[in-house]
Design a protein around this motif. Structure first.
Motif, PDB file in Angstrom:
ATOM      1  N   GLU A  49       0.827  -1.220   0.000  1.00 17.56           N
ATOM      2  CA  GLU A  49       0.000   0.000   0.000  1.00 17.56           C
ATOM      3  C   GLU A  49       0.858   1.266   0.000  1.00 17.56           C
ATOM      4  OE1 GLU A  49      -3.577   0.085   2.151  1.00 17.56           O
ATOM      5  OE2 GLU A  49      -3.900  -2.069   2.020  1.00 17.56           O
ATOM      6  N   GLU A 107       1.890  -1.070  -7.722  1.00 19.74           N
ATOM      7  CA  GLU A 107       1.387  -0.241  -8.834  1.00 19.74           C
ATOM      8  C   GLU A 107       2.531   0.146  -9.763  1.00 19.74           C
ATOM      9  OE1 GLU A 107       0.530   0.127  -5.689  1.00 19.74           O
ATOM     10  OE2 GLU A 107      -1.482   0.974  -5.456  1.00 19.74           O
ATOM     11  N   LYS A 158      -9.284 -17.521  -7.363  1.00 18.26           N
ATOM     12  CA  LYS A 158     -10.514 -16.890  -6.869  1.00 18.26           C
ATOM     13  C   LYS A 158     -10.479 -16.676  -5.362  1.00 18.26           C
ATOM     14  CE  LYS A 158     -13.644 -18.848 -10.278  1.00 18.26           C
ATOM     15  NZ  LYS A 158     -14.524 -19.985 -10.511  1.00 18.26           N
ATOM     16  N   LEU A 211      -6.340 -10.730  -1.839  1.00 20.49           N
ATOM     17  CA  LEU A 211      -5.417  -9.598  -1.949  1.00 20.49           C
ATOM     18  C   LEU A 211      -4.981  -9.322  -3.393  1.00 20.49           C
ATOM     19  CD1 LEU A 211      -4.697  -7.821   0.393  1.00 20.49           C
ATOM     20  CD2 LEU A 211      -2.473  -8.946   0.513  1.00 20.49           C
ATOM     21  N   MET A 220      -6.400 -10.373  -6.061  1.00 17.30           N
ATOM     22  CA  MET A 220      -7.608 -10.087  -6.844  1.00 17.30           C
ATOM     23  C   MET A 220      -8.005  -8.614  -6.685  1.00 17.30           C
ATOM     24  SD  MET A 220      -9.786 -11.748  -8.776  1.00 17.30           S
ATOM     25  CE  MET A 220     -10.554 -13.321  -8.461  1.00 17.30           C
ATOM     26  N   LEU A 221      -8.026  -8.134  -5.428  1.00 15.56           N
ATOM     27  CA  LEU A 221      -8.394  -6.729  -5.180  1.00 15.56           C
ATOM     28  C   LEU A 221      -7.383  -5.797  -5.842  1.00 15.56           C
ATOM     29  CD1 LEU A 221      -9.369  -6.979  -1.404  1.00 15.56           C
ATOM     30  CD2 LEU A 221     -10.923  -6.485  -3.281  1.00 15.56           C
ATOM     31  N   ARG A 274      -7.816  -5.759  -9.725  1.00 16.64           N
ATOM     32  CA  ARG A 274      -9.074  -5.073 -10.034  1.00 16.64           C
ATOM     33  C   ARG A 274      -8.906  -3.563  -9.866  1.00 16.64           C
ATOM     34  NH1 ARG A 274     -13.099  -7.604 -12.786  1.00 16.64           N
ATOM     35  NH2 ARG A 274     -13.837  -9.469 -11.754  1.00 16.64           N
ATOM     36  N   ALA A 275      -8.253  -3.189  -8.762  1.00 17.84           N
ATOM     37  CA  ALA A 275      -8.059  -1.756  -8.505  1.00 17.84           C
ATOM     38  C   ALA A 275      -7.201  -1.121  -9.594  1.00 17.84           C
ATOM     39  CB  ALA A 275      -7.414  -1.548  -7.141  1.00 17.84           C
ATOM     40  N   GLY A 280      -7.562  -1.731 -12.618  1.00 23.56           N
ATOM     41  CA  GLY A 280      -8.388  -1.616 -13.822  1.00 23.56           C
ATOM     42  C   GLY A 280      -8.516  -2.895 -14.624  1.00 23.56           C
ATOM     43  N   MET A 334     -10.062  -6.350 -15.771  1.00 25.65           N
ATOM     44  CA  MET A 334     -11.404  -6.936 -15.767  1.00 25.65           C
ATOM     45  C   MET A 334     -11.325  -8.370 -16.297  1.00 25.65           C
ATOM     46  SD  MET A 334     -13.222  -4.364 -14.700  1.00 25.65           S
ATOM     47  CE  MET A 334     -14.922  -4.830 -15.023  1.00 25.65           C
TER      48      MET A 334
END
Lengths: 152, 177
Positions: free
Chosen positions: B121, B126, B150, B154, B156-157, B160-161, B163, B165
């Protein structure tokens, strides 16, 4: 898959509050955007308040404010406050449930449920706000300008 | 035949130059630098992965590093470390451009991404993802893919964050017992 109206309103309201962290929004303001009555939305907000996702601020200029963690609260968390998700799990009394056909169909329905849950539990409110930005309709002026540029 | 071999050599040389350019221009964040992985990073990479997955697979990371250094593969192995000390590994990412597998047009695959738990974080993941995305884009790749369990919330989030899909493919499997 279709969400109930209350569930959709809850998600819309949360998105509004997450993107406006410094403002309190009234149910009338949120309701006006989505064309829904304050009465209906107030009931939805009560559920969200009980789940400690929003808090109500009284007095002049009061309204609702998001008080959860937008990077940790998922769509699944919100949806499960309002409706059960999935095909309902195993019901041994349902017709044909104990037959090979019933079990085979259950395996397929469970696969679908698992995929839906995995998707909804991976989208946080913060991620959804990012998606909203990407899917926001362009103002008519910008569309015209882009079309004009593409023609040049 | 000779002509084709010459063309290939030229392509590989151009890739080598691109890699050298990427290596000589590390991307700096406020608190870390992103650069291509080197053999001296393998110990720290393997240790970080082992701490997170409870599985030690040093040979696997060595093989991936060798592929990233080979001109036969468009593979990228990047690390993030603290600028003050190159011994302080904060995270790593591995990806590759793959073409026509499962009928898919060339796309950039992210195979592995790991960040030291104590610095999560803070933008390391990123930045690593953005760096490999830039490598893919530089090679005219327009689609980036990965695969996430699935039941791993962590990663997965995170993806997704960023972008990502669901794509047009569904992973299928069968028990062979």
């Amino acid at each position: 898959m279709k969400l109930q109206i209350s569930t959709q309103l809850a998600i819309f309201a949360l998105v509004e509050l997450v993107v406006n962290p410094d403002h309190q929004l009234t149910v009338a303001e949120i309701g006006a955007k989505y064309g829904v009555s304050s009465h209906h939305l107030a009931k939805v907000m009560q559920v969200l308040a009980r789940a400690r996702l929003v808090r109500s601020i009284r007095g002049a200029g009061g309204g609702y404010q998001f008080c959860g963690n937008a990077r940790r609260t998922t769509l699944l968390d919100v949806i499960e406050l309002f409706e059960p998700l999935g095909s309902g799990g195993q019901d041994a009394s349902a017709p044909g449930e104990r037959t090979g056909e019933g079990r085979a169909l259950r395996v397929v329905m469970d696969e679908i449920d698992n995929t839906v849950r995995a998707t909804l539990s991976s989208i946080t409110l913060a991620t959804l706000c990012g998606l909203v930005d990407r899917h926001r309709p362009e103002p008519a002026g910008e569309v015209k300008a882009r079309v004009a540029m593409a023609r040049q | 035949m000779k002509k084709a071999a010459g063309k290939r050599t030229k392509l590989l040389r151009s890739r080598a130059v691109e890699r050298r350019d990427a290596a000589s221009a590390p991307k700096t964040g406020d608190k870390f630098v992103i650069r291509p992985a080197e053999s001296h990073d393998i110990g720290a990479i393997s240790a970080l992965d082992a701490r997170i997955t409870s599985l030690s697979k040093k040979q696997h990371w060595q093989d991936l590093l060798a592929r990233s250094k080979s001109l036969d593969f468009a593979q990228f192995f990047l690390v993030a470390d603290a600028p003050a000390s190159s011994k302080s590994l904060l995270g790593f990412i591995v990806g590759e451009i793959r073409a026509w597998e499962f009928g898919s047009a060339p796309s950039g695959w992210v195979y592995a991404l790991s960040v030291e738990p104590g610095v999560r974080e803070h933008g390391v993941g990123e930045a690593l993802l953005a760096a490999i995305e830039a490598e893919f884009k530089r090679r005219k790749i327009t689609k980036m893919r990965t695969m996430v369990a699935k039941d791993s919330p962590l990663p997965m989030l995170f993806f997704r964050a960023e972008g990502m899909m669901a794509g047009p493919y569904i992973q299928l499997e069968k028990d062979l017992t």
